[in-house]
Design an enzyme around this catalytic site. Structure first.
Site, short mmCIF file in Angstrom:
data_model
loop_
_atom_site.label_atom_id
_atom_site.label_comp_id
_atom_site.label_asym_id
_atom_site.label_seq_id
_atom_site.Cartn_x
_atom_site.Cartn_y
_atom_site.Cartn_z
N SER A 148 0.81 -1.22 0.00
CA SER A 148 0.00 0.00 0.00
C SER A 148 0.84 1.27 0.00
CB SER A 148 -0.96 0.01 1.19
OG SER A 148 -0.26 -0.10 2.40
N HIS A 153 9.61 -1.53 2.36
CA HIS A 153 9.60 -1.59 3.82
C HIS A 153 9.47 -3.04 4.27
CE1 HIS A 153 5.45 -0.89 2.42
NE2 HIS A 153 5.01 -1.49 3.53
N ILE A 154 10.13 -3.31 5.37
CA ILE A 154 10.09 -4.64 5.98
C ILE A 154 9.25 -4.54 7.24
CG2 ILE A 154 11.42 -6.53 7.01
CD1 ILE A 154 13.85 -5.48 5.40
#
Length: 167
Positions: A148, A153-154
């Site tokens: 989204s 990003h982790i």
């Protein structure tokens, strides 16, 4: 009649208006997003807006520049770690690169060192957050991966027994 999420309902209405389909979901059918709404709807909207969002900064870029507040846990010259605003586990934080990379599927050999650094930071932060019994790392990629925000990003999730399979 089956239930549709907001994105699929809007798409179906547009198709009906153009005469491209006749009817809606039959009983028992699920919408294209799996009927989950929430993050899946956000991912569909983000994908429709395009990966670079017209050159506009992402929410994560704004967190890096401190124009949007976040609970920051760690920062160095390559990455930032902060708590997720909608946690899905007792411990849920994100590890992001400061250099924006839209998707994991768009990385190249030049990103090898940075990606390794992100994983090492994720592991160290999980330890610092008391996740000795284990945790899960998640990277969503693209619309079907429910991404989204188009800034790599982790997600690091833990603090309880996580189910399998996910999703």
């Amino acid at each position: 009649m089956g239930r549709q999420c907001g994105s699929c309902a809007a798409a179906m209405a547009a198709l009906l208006a153009r005469g491209l389909v006749r009817g809606a979901l039959r009983a028992g059918q699920r919408c294209a997003s799996g009927g989950r709404g929430g993050e899946v709807d956000k991912a569909h909207r983000a994908a429709a807006a395009g990966e670079d969002a017209g050159g506009q900064p992402t929410i994560f870029s704004k967190i890096i520049t401190r124009s949007v507040p976040a609970t920051i846990l760690y920062e160095d010259d390559k990455c930032l770690v902060f708590r997720d605003v909608a946690p899905q586990a007792p411990v849920h934080f994100l590890v992001i690169p400061k250099r924006p990379i839209p998707r994991i599927s768009r990385v190249g050999p030049q990103d090898t060192e940075l990606l390794g650094h992100l994983l090492v930071v994720a592991a160290r932060m999980a330890q610092a957050e008391g996740l000795a019994d284990g945790y899960r790392l998640v990277i969503n990629d693209g619309k079907h991966g429910a991404q989204s925000v188009y800034h790599l990003h982790i997600h690091v999730l833990g603090g309880r027994q996580l189910g399998w399979p996910p999703g």
